[in-house]
Design a protein around this motif. Sequence first.
Motif, short mmCIF file in Angstrom:
data_model
loop_
_atom_site.label_atom_id
_atom_site.label_comp_id
_atom_site.label_asym_id
_atom_site.label_seq_id
_atom_site.Cartn_x
_atom_site.Cartn_y
_atom_site.Cartn_z
N GLU A 39 0.83 -1.20 0.00
CA GLU A 39 0.00 0.00 0.00
C GLU A 39 0.87 1.26 0.00
OE1 GLU A 39 -3.32 2.24 2.80
OE2 GLU A 39 -2.83 0.14 3.21
N VAL A 40 1.92 1.23 0.78
CA VAL A 40 2.84 2.38 0.85
C VAL A 40 3.51 2.57 -0.51
CG1 VAL A 40 5.01 3.19 1.87
CG2 VAL A 40 3.22 2.24 3.34
N ALA A 41 3.95 1.49 -1.12
CA ALA A 41 4.64 1.58 -2.41
C ALA A 41 3.73 2.13 -3.50
CB ALA A 41 5.18 0.21 -2.81
N ALA A 42 2.43 1.93 -3.38
CA ALA A 42 1.48 2.43 -4.38
C ALA A 42 1.18 3.92 -4.21
CB ALA A 42 0.18 1.63 -4.30
N ALA A 43 1.56 4.47 -3.07
CA ALA A 43 1.30 5.89 -2.81
C ALA A 43 2.32 6.75 -3.55
CB ALA A 43 1.37 6.16 -1.31
N PRO A 44 1.99 8.03 -3.76
CA PRO A 44 2.98 8.93 -4.35
C PRO A 44 4.27 8.92 -3.52
CG PRO A 44 0.84 10.00 -4.22
CD PRO A 44 0.73 8.71 -3.47
N LEU A 51 3.37 7.75 5.30
CA LEU A 51 2.36 6.71 5.26
C LEU A 51 2.87 5.44 5.94
CD1 LEU A 51 -0.46 5.92 4.29
CD2 LEU A 51 0.58 5.19 2.13
N LYS A 52 4.12 5.07 5.66
CA LYS A 52 4.70 3.88 6.30
C LYS A 52 4.77 4.08 7.81
CE LYS A 52 8.62 0.74 6.20
NZ LYS A 52 9.92 0.42 5.59
N LEU A 53 5.21 5.25 8.22
CA LEU A 53 5.30 5.55 9.65
C LEU A 53 3.94 5.45 10.31
CD1 LEU A 53 7.30 6.53 11.84
CD2 LEU A 53 6.66 8.85 11.22
N SER A 54 2.93 6.01 9.68
CA SER A 54 1.60 6.02 10.31
C SER A 54 0.97 4.63 10.33
CB SER A 54 0.68 7.01 9.61
OG SER A 54 0.33 6.56 8.32
N LYS A 55 1.19 3.84 9.32
CA LYS A 55 0.56 2.53 9.27
C LYS A 55 1.32 1.48 10.07
CE LYS A 55 -2.34 2.91 5.38
NZ LYS A 55 -3.64 2.64 5.92
N MET A 56 2.62 1.59 10.12
CA MET A 56 3.41 0.57 10.81
C MET A 56 3.65 0.92 12.29
SD MET A 56 4.22 -1.88 8.64
CE MET A 56 5.77 -2.65 9.05
N ARG A 58 2.64 4.25 14.04
CA ARG A 58 1.77 5.20 14.73
C ARG A 58 0.32 4.82 14.48
NH1 ARG A 58 4.55 10.90 13.19
NH2 ARG A 58 6.41 10.64 14.46
N PRO A 59 -0.60 5.32 15.32
CA PRO A 59 -2.02 5.00 15.10
C PRO A 59 -2.42 5.33 13.67
CG PRO A 59 -1.76 6.08 17.19
CD PRO A 59 -0.41 6.14 16.50
N ARG A 60 -3.22 4.44 13.09
CA ARG A 60 -3.66 4.62 11.72
C ARG A 60 -4.72 5.69 11.63
NH1 ARG A 60 -4.51 -1.58 10.31
NH2 ARG A 60 -2.59 -2.27 11.23
N GLY A 61 -4.86 6.21 10.45
CA GLY A 61 -5.86 7.24 10.21
C GLY A 61 -5.26 8.59 10.51
N PRO A 62 -5.98 9.63 10.16
CA PRO A 62 -5.47 10.97 10.43
C PRO A 62 -5.25 11.18 11.92
CG PRO A 62 -7.36 11.05 8.96
CD PRO A 62 -7.25 9.64 9.46
N SER A 63 -4.24 11.94 12.24
CA SER A 63 -3.97 12.26 13.63
C SER A 63 -5.05 13.16 14.17
CB SER A 63 -2.63 12.99 13.75
OG SER A 63 -1.60 12.19 13.27
#
Length: 151
Positions: A39-44, A51-56, A58-63
Amino acid sequence: MASAPPPMTPERAKNILRDTITTLGTAENKARIQAVLDEVAAAPEEDQGMLKLSKMYRPRGPSPRHTVHSTPTTIHHHRTAHCTNRVPLVTELAGGKLQEYGLPNVMMGVVQIQMVAGQDPLVDEGVQLLTKCTMGNIDDAAIQDYLGKLG
């Protein structure tokens, strides 16, 4: 009142590393980590790091963030928290195992283990392998080699 966990020793650290690395190395968990990395690799490209930091990690979704709503006479500060109940993947996968050893969270567990890494080369090797695993670099041969060294 819960008692404090026993002090970190190289032997205890090796047990924690064994269990945590084994947990991250299961086929199901490797697939979940790979799905996030895909998913991260598909992002800009400019968004991939955060994105990697937030998904792996930190809590997912917007802060949680503050938004300001203004009307002619008032300004309302409204705190919105989106998805704050979602747990980052690494915490979800490794946190329970660390809690079994009395470590309240992944960060504290890693810090305590790193504090004794200088006392035993196998602990240091395990910390490096654990770090690679949490970054998605899960090498089955390296895991088996490490587990073999632990006995």
